[in-house]
Design an enzyme around this catalytic site. Structure first.
Site, short mmCIF file in Angstrom:
data_model
loop_
_atom_site.label_atom_id
_atom_site.label_comp_id
_atom_site.label_asym_id
_atom_site.label_seq_id
_atom_site.Cartn_x
_atom_site.Cartn_y
_atom_site.Cartn_z
N MET C 1 -4.77 -2.37 -8.07
CA MET C 1 -5.94 -1.76 -7.43
C MET C 1 -6.19 -0.38 -8.05
O MET C 1 -5.22 0.35 -8.18
CB MET C 1 -5.62 -1.59 -5.93
CG MET C 1 -6.82 -1.60 -5.01
SD MET C 1 -7.51 0.06 -4.76
CE MET C 1 -6.13 1.03 -4.23
N PRO C 2 -7.38 -0.01 -8.42
CA PRO C 2 -8.64 -0.76 -8.41
C PRO C 2 -8.72 -1.87 -9.49
O PRO C 2 -8.00 -1.83 -10.48
CB PRO C 2 -9.69 0.32 -8.71
CG PRO C 2 -9.01 1.64 -8.52
CD PRO C 2 -7.58 1.38 -8.82
N TYR C 3 -9.66 -2.79 -9.22
CA TYR C 3 -9.94 -3.91 -10.13
C TYR C 3 -11.32 -3.70 -10.75
O TYR C 3 -12.31 -3.60 -10.04
CB TYR C 3 -9.91 -5.22 -9.35
CG TYR C 3 -8.59 -5.43 -8.68
CD1 TYR C 3 -7.51 -5.96 -9.38
CD2 TYR C 3 -8.38 -5.05 -7.36
CE1 TYR C 3 -6.26 -6.12 -8.77
CE2 TYR C 3 -7.14 -5.20 -6.74
CZ TYR C 3 -6.09 -5.73 -7.46
OH TYR C 3 -4.85 -5.87 -6.87
#
Lengths: 61, 61, 61, 61, 61, 61
Positions: C1-3
């Protein structure tokens, strides 16, 4: 099948969204040959602070 | 074009999101050769009860 | 995360894609506060016959 | 990796979502050989006015 | 409905993909209460040069 | 904006895809009020071994 996703800024009325689903389904069915009952439409709404063009969010313009 | 989607947990400030759009746009433009005005960024926020790693949601940890 | 997903026309070199992943990861990490090792980047390439603006595909222009 | 997205109508309980993440992770791990700790699950909820089959939204039925 | 997308590196066998669809469908049906015939599964494969963690593509490791 | 993604089984002709982009763009423009030049369409094709309904892939039927 087919599966259609329409991503757009929030703010359209329910009537516009209803018509959108109806008309897009017809357009997809007529051009791909898939029967209307197989066409699925998803609406995804974006808020102005989550959408940027040229590095600038719509909420900052 | 290009279209960039950043999916992350909710909770970032508006300033962080503004900077994110700005810096990611520059990074994409510099490395792909696309002009900055053609780069689109979408932010998608997840809540902790809709995101799991190893079968366990973040809201359950 | 983040993607992060970057969707763009096919045709970039491997070196451009490598730099894209590297620079975008740094930009996302610096602005969101997520450590670089948590940032995931997906590249999705489109062909010109599967991408249209104003109803006209890039392969038809 | 793998990354699993489950898109469904809103309305499931927290317990159902928790079980969904757990069971889907196991199913993906067992069949792909990926260790459970590498499986990521995202839940995306739709509202009935943003989802249409055969051109008709669920909120209009 | 529900619609499930599984994104993973290419390389699984047809048998693994068949089992994946079968088992994930069961897991989703049992936990959400949706009948199995309503569950849709999409597999999306990534190549190693289009997938990066920590800024480094899998093809560069 | 709006951004439309049409996901369908592979096998349509170039003429069908061209018409699809044209007609869907018109339908979206008419119902949302967005000018046609702002409408973007992406086509995503699935193969039969990557698409399952009721746990059964189309390549296994």
């Amino acid at each position: 099948m087919p599966y259609v996703t329409v991503k757009m800024l929030e703010g359209r009325t329910e009537e516009q969204k209803r018509d959108l689903c109806e008309k897009v389904t017809k357009a997809v069915s007529e051009t791909t040959g898939a029967p209307e009952e197989n066409v699925v439409v998803f609406i995804e709404e974006m808020s102005k602070n989550h959408y940027a063009v040229a590095g600038k969010r719509f909420s900052d313009q």
